[in-house]
Design a protein around this motif. Sequence first.
Motif, PDB file in Angstrom:
ATOM      1  N   LEU A  69      -9.917  11.135  -9.100  1.00  0.00           N
ATOM      2  CA  LEU A  69      -9.104   9.928  -9.263  1.00  0.00           C
ATOM      3  C   LEU A  69      -8.933   9.203  -7.935  1.00  0.00           C
ATOM      4  CD1 LEU A  69      -6.300  11.108 -11.721  1.00  0.00           C
ATOM      5  CD2 LEU A  69      -8.390   9.879 -12.233  1.00  0.00           C
ATOM      6  N   GLY A  70      -8.862   9.967  -6.836  1.00  0.00           N
ATOM      7  CA  GLY A  70      -8.724   9.341  -5.529  1.00  0.00           C
ATOM      8  C   GLY A  70      -9.928   8.506  -5.138  1.00  0.00           C
ATOM      9  N   ILE A  71     -11.132   9.037  -5.339  1.00  0.00           N
ATOM     10  CA  ILE A  71     -12.315   8.274  -4.944  1.00  0.00           C
ATOM     11  C   ILE A  71     -12.625   7.160  -5.942  1.00  0.00           C
ATOM     12  CG2 ILE A  71     -13.295  10.170  -3.611  1.00  0.00           C
ATOM     13  CD1 ILE A  71     -15.130  10.816  -5.889  1.00  0.00           C
ATOM     14  N   VAL A  72     -12.261   7.333  -7.212  1.00  0.00           N
ATOM     15  CA  VAL A  72     -12.427   6.234  -8.176  1.00  0.00           C
ATOM     16  C   VAL A  72     -11.470   5.095  -7.841  1.00  0.00           C
ATOM     17  CG1 VAL A  72     -12.125   5.583 -10.605  1.00  0.00           C
ATOM     18  CG2 VAL A  72     -13.338   7.671 -10.022  1.00  0.00           C
ATOM     19  N   TYR A  73     -10.276   5.440  -7.398  1.00  0.00           N
ATOM     20  CA  TYR A  73      -9.308   4.432  -6.932  1.00  0.00           C
ATOM     21  C   TYR A  73      -9.887   3.630  -5.767  1.00  0.00           C
ATOM     22  CZ  TYR A  73      -5.142   2.814  -4.374  1.00  0.00           C
ATOM     23  OH  TYR A  73      -4.223   2.074  -3.686  1.00  0.00           O
ATOM     24  N   GLY A  74     -10.511   4.325  -4.803  1.00  0.00           N
ATOM     25  CA  GLY A  74     -11.139   3.629  -3.683  1.00  0.00           C
ATOM     26  C   GLY A  74     -12.319   2.779  -4.097  1.00  0.00           C
ATOM     27  N   GLN A  75     -13.096   3.249  -5.073  1.00  0.00           N
ATOM     28  CA  GLN A  75     -14.239   2.471  -5.534  1.00  0.00           C
ATOM     29  C   GLN A  75     -13.801   1.222  -6.292  1.00  0.00           C
ATOM     30  OE1 GLN A  75     -17.445   2.945  -4.786  1.00  0.00           O
ATOM     31  NE2 GLN A  75     -17.860   1.045  -5.883  1.00  0.00           N
ATOM     32  N   THR A  76     -12.720   1.316  -7.051  1.00  0.00           N
ATOM     33  CA  THR A  76     -12.204   0.136  -7.748  1.00  0.00           C
ATOM     34  C   THR A  76     -11.738  -0.920  -6.751  1.00  0.00           C
ATOM     35  OG1 THR A  76     -11.477   1.603  -9.541  1.00  0.00           O
ATOM     36  CG2 THR A  76     -10.601  -0.635  -9.525  1.00  0.00           C
ATOM     37  N   SER A 132       0.821  -1.211   0.000  1.00  0.00           N
ATOM     38  CA  SER A 132       0.000   0.000   0.000  1.00  0.00           C
ATOM     39  C   SER A 132       0.851   1.255   0.000  1.00  0.00           C
ATOM     40  CB  SER A 132      -0.921  -0.003   1.223  1.00  0.00           C
ATOM     41  OG  SER A 132      -1.756  -1.146   1.233  1.00  0.00           O
ATOM     42  N   ILE A 133       1.959   1.237   0.737  1.00  0.00           N
ATOM     43  CA  ILE A 133       2.846   2.403   0.774  1.00  0.00           C
ATOM     44  C   ILE A 133       3.493   2.636  -0.581  1.00  0.00           C
ATOM     45  CG2 ILE A 133       4.979   3.282   1.800  1.00  0.00           C
ATOM     46  CD1 ILE A 133       4.203   1.817   4.382  1.00  0.00           C
ATOM     47  N   LEU A 189     -19.171   4.101   4.596  1.00  0.00           N
ATOM     48  CA  LEU A 189     -18.767   4.952   5.720  1.00  0.00           C
ATOM     49  C   LEU A 189     -17.561   5.811   5.348  1.00  0.00           C
ATOM     50  CD1 LEU A 189     -19.116   2.397   8.668  1.00  0.00           C
ATOM     51  CD2 LEU A 189     -20.698   4.242   8.039  1.00  0.00           C
ATOM     52  N   LYS A 190     -16.636   5.245   4.598  1.00  0.00           N
ATOM     53  CA  LYS A 190     -15.447   6.000   4.189  1.00  0.00           C
ATOM     54  C   LYS A 190     -15.821   7.199   3.325  1.00  0.00           C
ATOM     55  CE  LYS A 190     -11.598   5.607   0.974  1.00  0.00           C
ATOM     56  NZ  LYS A 190     -10.899   4.748   0.004  1.00  0.00           N
ATOM     57  N   PHE A 191     -16.692   7.000   2.344  1.00  0.00           N
ATOM     58  CA  PHE A 191     -17.077   8.101   1.460  1.00  0.00           C
ATOM     59  C   PHE A 191     -17.923   9.142   2.189  1.00  0.00           C
ATOM     60  CE2 PHE A 191     -16.540   5.022  -2.282  1.00  0.00           C
ATOM     61  CZ  PHE A 191     -15.279   5.526  -2.553  1.00  0.00           C
ATOM     62  N   ILE A 192     -18.713   8.718   3.168  1.00  0.00           N
ATOM     63  CA  ILE A 192     -19.481   9.693   3.955  1.00  0.00           C
ATOM     64  C   ILE A 192     -18.530  10.608   4.726  1.00  0.00           C
ATOM     65  CG2 ILE A 192     -21.036   9.935   5.933  1.00  0.00           C
ATOM     66  CD1 ILE A 192     -22.496   7.453   4.958  1.00  0.00           C
ATOM     67  N   ILE A 193     -17.510  10.028   5.357  1.00  0.00           N
ATOM     68  CA  ILE A 193     -16.540  10.837   6.100  1.00  0.00           C
ATOM     69  C   ILE A 193     -15.737  11.709   5.142  1.00  0.00           C
ATOM     70  CG2 ILE A 193     -14.540  10.734   7.623  1.00  0.00           C
ATOM     71  CD1 ILE A 193     -15.651   8.104   8.722  1.00  0.00           C
ATOM     72  N   ILE A 194     -15.373  11.165   3.974  1.00  0.00           N
ATOM     73  CA  ILE A 194     -14.619  11.948   2.991  1.00  0.00           C
ATOM     74  C   ILE A 194     -15.432  13.150   2.521  1.00  0.00           C
ATOM     75  CG2 ILE A 194     -13.754  11.891   0.614  1.00  0.00           C
ATOM     76  CD1 ILE A 194     -12.655   9.145   1.148  1.00  0.00           C
ATOM     77  N   PHE A 195     -16.746  12.995   2.392  1.00  0.00           N
ATOM     78  CA  PHE A 195     -17.587  14.120   1.967  1.00  0.00           C
ATOM     79  C   PHE A 195     -17.434  15.293   2.932  1.00  0.00           C
ATOM     80  CE2 PHE A 195     -21.432  16.623   1.913  1.00  0.00           C
ATOM     81  CZ  PHE A 195     -21.706  16.767   0.569  1.00  0.00           C
ATOM     82  N   ASP A 201      -5.713   4.094   2.188  1.00  0.00           N
ATOM     83  CA  ASP A 201      -6.156   5.217   1.362  1.00  0.00           C
ATOM     84  C   ASP A 201      -6.958   6.214   2.192  1.00  0.00           C
ATOM     85  OD1 ASP A 201      -6.633   6.538  -1.253  1.00  0.00           O
ATOM     86  OD2 ASP A 201      -8.702   5.933  -0.889  1.00  0.00           O
ATOM     87  N   PHE A 202      -7.816   5.721   3.068  1.00  0.00           N
ATOM     88  CA  PHE A 202      -8.603   6.597   3.939  1.00  0.00           C
ATOM     89  C   PHE A 202      -7.707   7.354   4.918  1.00  0.00           C
ATOM     90  CE2 PHE A 202     -11.163   6.962   7.928  1.00  0.00           C
ATOM     91  CZ  PHE A 202     -12.004   7.968   7.485  1.00  0.00           C
ATOM     92  N   ILE A 203      -6.710   6.665   5.486  1.00  0.00           N
ATOM     93  CA  ILE A 203      -5.783   7.319   6.416  1.00  0.00           C
ATOM     94  C   ILE A 203      -4.980   8.406   5.712  1.00  0.00           C
ATOM     95  CG2 ILE A 203      -3.733   6.936   7.837  1.00  0.00           C
ATOM     96  CD1 ILE A 203      -4.846   4.187   8.530  1.00  0.00           C
ATOM     97  N   MET A 204      -4.571   8.155   4.476  1.00  0.00           N
ATOM     98  CA  MET A 204      -3.789   9.148   3.739  1.00  0.00           C
ATOM     99  C   MET A 204      -4.620  10.385   3.425  1.00  0.00           C
ATOM    100  SD  MET A 204      -0.704   8.240   3.506  1.00  0.00           S
ATOM    101  CE  MET A 204      -0.234   9.511   2.333  1.00  0.00           C
ATOM    102  N   ILE A 205      -5.904  10.209   3.082  1.00  0.00           N
ATOM    103  CA  ILE A 205      -6.764  11.371   2.801  1.00  0.00           C
ATOM    104  C   ILE A 205      -6.918  12.232   4.052  1.00  0.00           C
ATOM    105  CG2 ILE A 205      -9.121  12.059   2.221  1.00  0.00           C
ATOM    106  CD1 ILE A 205      -9.237   9.652   0.348  1.00  0.00           C
TER     107      ILE A 205
END
Length: 726
Positions: free
Chosen positions: A529-536, A394-395, A554-560, A486-490
């Motif tokens: 591109l970041g959220i499409v990466y997470g959705q893939t 992941s890194i 839950l991740k996308f709700i917090i990202i919003f 990915d969520f931690i990095m955002i």
Amino acid sequence: MQMSRQPENQSVEGFSSPPVNFLQELPSYRSVARRRTTILPRDKQSGTLLKPADSYGSHLEGGITKNLSSQSIRKYALNISEKRRLRDIQETQMKYLSEWDQWKQYSSKSWKRFLEKAREMTTHLELWRKDIRSIEGKFGTGIQSYFSFLRFLVLLNLVIFLIIFMLVLLPILLTKYKITNSTFVLIPFKDMDIQCTIYPISSSGLIYFYSYIIDLLSGTGFLEETSLFYGHYTIHGIKFQNFTYDLPLAYLISTIAYLALSLLWIVKRSVEGFKINLIRSEEHFQSYCNKIFAGWDFCITNRSMADLKHSSLRYELRADLEEERIRQKIAERTSEETIRIYSLRLFLNCIVLAVLAACFYAIYIATIFSQEHMKKEIDKMVFGENLLILYLPSIVITLANFITPIIFAKIIHYEDYSPGFEIRLTILRCVFMRLATICVLVFTLGSKITSCDNDTLCELCGYNQKLYPCWETQVGQEMYKLMIFDFIMILAVTIFIDFPRKLLVTYCSSWKLIRCWGQQEFAIPDNVLGIVYGQTICWIGAFFSPLLPAIATLKFIIIFYVKELSLLYTCRPSPRQFRASNSNFFFLLVLLIGLCLAIIPLTISMSRIPSSKACGPFTIFNTTWDVVPRTVSTFPSSLQSLVHGITSEAFAVPFFMIICLVMFYFIALAGAHKRVVVQLREQLSLVRNCTAPREGVDLLWLLLTTTVPKPHLREAAITEGRLKEA
């Protein structure tokens, strides 16, 4: 006065008659006329009353009054007096209808009115409606489209989770907690080799406190035994009173269902955006006029955003002029210069491929190293070392996604493309890089799972059972780690980079270095591109980790909320703004590419790699897909023959040929419609230049409404309305 007006009218009529006569010779107009001759006798029999008028007015009126019963008058590009006259015609027509037809008309209107009211009520129930409206008012429709896209992904993942929950989780929970009178049907392991069914989950004994944190971040330990991962569902079926619920088949159907639903939903939304882009395809001169006279976003109410919109329009005009300069430069380019620039582009593209290959190789090495060393006991390594080994792929993927866009942005300046094409090509390269890294990780895991190296146990089970006793769960753990990292990095970038940068720019603006650094831009393509990466990641991992869509929701709700706060308080909008229609189509196109790339490794893992014999619902099958032939074999003989016939080559080849013919037909039809649109645009321009009378405009509008598909009518309606005002 009358004597002076008469020659003028005669001259106008005489001048405008040739275009109208020319239009009457068009094949499209003749087909309309033939249709009118077949419709008029039927209208007389049903009692349709048309107001006497000239030939052009009757044709136009007939084209509109024919659809009055099915469409609202408000949808037509007419002024108030004409709409009132059409309403009078509609009321007159109602008198000549039978009571049954009148009741159908009134019930249809009432039903449409009810649907409109219900649609208005449902708009108040939209998720984040107030927040998105506020963002649209402050920052325009381009940034608003990003948050609307994020809301769409939240709803999509919620529906995916509901599909998996209803088909897989709910029957298990009903049986586990004795809510229904049902029992589990366990998997018969007697027909398998006992060595392939060994699955050591975790070691007992003293557990350090930080091991719980590692388990929570990596999906190992206590999380590995929960319903989060594939290995928990080691059940053959659920026996109810009257039937037996086939859990392996339901598990496979849920995967196919959420992939098909995602594909249809994305295609449906992207087609709407494609229609708008198709309508707005314009010439360069029209592009200048549209930016100057119709480029303003009237949703903007903030002063700073208004200034930003002004600068954005200036940037677009400069970009258009630069593209015009480059086109002129290309036209004047000599053969030696052409060879030189193409050689340079070939060399730079080789550098791009080398960068991609280096990133993919680094991901491959990191994945192999992580898989070989992650089996060590926790007490033999310190906390940081263990976490680094677990998150090494992941890194490396995150570093590759951060470095490569910078390299691509530097390379693209030397390729001598137009500004618009530079942006699109850079975005496409970044899309391929982000999404391909996931596929490289999955294929590396697949090669490691299937590599035996002359191991007897591996050849016996069909996969590397020693390192991967339940390989589906371990692939799910990798997807889980990618999602969490990915969520931690955002969050980390927003809290530890954007927020301190905002404080430095605000309170230390006198420093020259801080002024050059500036405030962080809210770049729409990078965030998308970041959220499409997470959705893939979610699409690939949902098969191996059925609860991953719930985590993604839950991740996308917090990202919003994080992105909203970042936009309002720490970032500034990018000066390169996106039009909402172009943004929506671009977002969905990238998402569709991600879905197609997610389907490839899923299909290979379900059809080619042998399923684990120690865990999961497919232990008695060689591969996951083998449950489908087993289910078909239980059908009646006639239904089996039908299924075998549909899946045979004798049906597939003619079906493919028919599909090709249908596709060619629609391609030809689209080309014909495009030619008609071009022809009608020329005629509209001719009528405008000749100051045509009302009849010429009406005839053109009649041809548009009867020959052009509905997606093109919006632009035509605007043009027709302007001509009438003129």
